[in-house]
Write a protein that holds these residues in place. Sequence first.
Motif, mmCIF file in Angstrom:
data_model
loop_
_atom_site.group_PDB
_atom_site.id
_atom_site.type_symbol
_atom_site.label_atom_id
_atom_site.label_comp_id
_atom_site.label_asym_id
_atom_site.label_seq_id
_atom_site.Cartn_x
_atom_site.Cartn_y
_atom_site.Cartn_z
ATOM 1 N N ALA A 244 0.827 -1.201 0.000
ATOM 2 C CA ALA A 244 0.000 0.000 0.000
ATOM 3 C C ALA A 244 0.866 1.258 0.000
ATOM 4 C CB ALA A 244 -0.930 0.003 1.204
ATOM 5 N N GLY A 245 2.018 1.192 0.656
ATOM 6 C CA GLY A 245 2.941 2.317 0.659
ATOM 7 C C GLY A 245 3.478 2.615 -0.731
ATOM 8 N N ARG A 246 3.789 1.571 -1.483
ATOM 9 C CA ARG A 246 4.271 1.772 -2.863
ATOM 10 C C ARG A 246 3.202 2.441 -3.711
ATOM 11 N NH1 ARG A 246 6.833 -4.245 -2.941
ATOM 12 N NH2 ARG A 246 8.932 -3.716 -2.196
ATOM 13 N N ARG A 247 1.947 2.029 -3.543
ATOM 14 C CA ARG A 247 0.866 2.644 -4.316
ATOM 15 C C ARG A 247 0.664 4.102 -3.902
ATOM 16 N NH1 ARG A 247 -1.726 -2.394 -3.195
ATOM 17 N NH2 ARG A 247 -3.005 -1.370 -1.580
ATOM 18 N N ALA A 248 0.818 4.378 -2.604
ATOM 19 C CA ALA A 248 0.610 5.740 -2.103
ATOM 20 C C ALA A 248 1.639 6.717 -2.656
ATOM 21 C CB ALA A 248 0.645 5.753 -0.575
ATOM 22 N N LEU A 249 2.811 6.220 -3.032
ATOM 23 C CA LEU A 249 3.854 7.094 -3.557
ATOM 24 C C LEU A 249 3.544 7.611 -4.954
ATOM 25 C CD1 LEU A 249 7.053 5.258 -2.283
ATOM 26 C CD2 LEU A 249 6.178 7.475 -1.544
ATOM 27 N N ALA A 250 2.434 7.163 -5.529
ATOM 28 C CA ALA A 250 1.996 7.732 -6.809
ATOM 29 C C ALA A 250 1.537 9.172 -6.632
ATOM 30 C CB ALA A 250 0.873 6.890 -7.398
#
Length: 427
Positions: A35-41
Amino acid sequence: MNVLGVIGSRFFRQLLTRHLAFLPSPPTFVDTIEAGRRALAQPVDLICLERHLPDGAGLDFAKAVRRNHQTASIPILLLATEVDQTLSSASLEAGVTEVFSKYELENLATYVEQRLRSEDAALKFSGRALLVEDSLPVARFIREALERIGLRVDAFTSAESALEVLNTRTYQIALIDVLLEGQMSGLGLVREIRGDSEGRNQQMPILAMSSMEDVARRIELLRQGANDFLAKPMFEEELVARVRNMVRLKRLLDESEAQREHLRRLAMTDQLTGLYNRHYLTEIASRRIAEANRHRIPVSLLVLDIDHFKRINDSLGHDAGDSVLAETASNIKDACREGDVAARTGGEEFVVLLINTAGARAAEFAERLRSRIETSRPAGLDVTVSIGLAEDGGRHDCTFASLFKAADAALYQAKESGRNRVVSIGV
């Protein structure tokens, strides 16, 4: 500042939110690395990262952030239960900026606040400017100057059209011409903005503009609430300098106000649970009870204690104990109505003051609360509470001290008679 928290523990998400309450907007939280990787969008200015997450190690996430050229420069703050030289070295290699103990979040908050201050000093503009100017060439000149320093500009040719949007958008600054098309002048618009006590832009800086050299008019603009005056024709350098100074001052005032509010909340609340602390409870409860007595309104007081709490700390550690305390407090807060007062008075003891509730209704509230905590299983554990309940008996002459003494005696009876129960007593 956009802060992303990659934190698996709900308890520490709540705690971090309270410590970073001075931020213009609250942190965005996710609970897994994926979820953190997606949030970095989305744009992120700083990352708070837990060491251990449900789907992997926080340091692996930090390495991934550093490998991506779009996110490589984002500061990463690691939260760990224990900080030692081995962890510090591993964190440095993974690209972590700083490591903080979970139990000293005030240090992390200080770091974030200092970083926020430095960003403000650099004054990287964002947000909107309100421009009210009926000369299209002048409006175009001002718009282009402000957009070059990062502000988006909403331009209007009349005061009436500007008023229509003032309660729907937040502006960093307003630039208002004195003479405008339409029935309302720039002075009238300034007066309307400052007179709207409920308006979201009532305190925004206002730069008045005019080619008129009437000193009395300028003084009247300042009296009605304009912060500064700029004569036309204007130089871009002077325009930008005045706008920068006004926005900088407003941000400093907002930051100071946010910090005062943050310190006020810290002074009156228990940092672990977010409930009132013992000191503030004594003050507010005494005031509320005295007021209730004057109006002959019934009051009741609950003293609540978590059963066998020491066993939880001794067998599972203080992390588990802290989670039990925080989730128990959350149950208490959710059960209370507006006007009730809930506090943690120390250790595993809580107090709830019920206004306009006594007799059967108070006993029912206490029993529902006891059952609610038991069935919610704080921190996934079998947790029960004992509750002592005291009420004024309709005499309307009680004090906080007398109610607390009676409720504490009732709590002792509840403990002695087997725990996990409510015992009521009169003052």
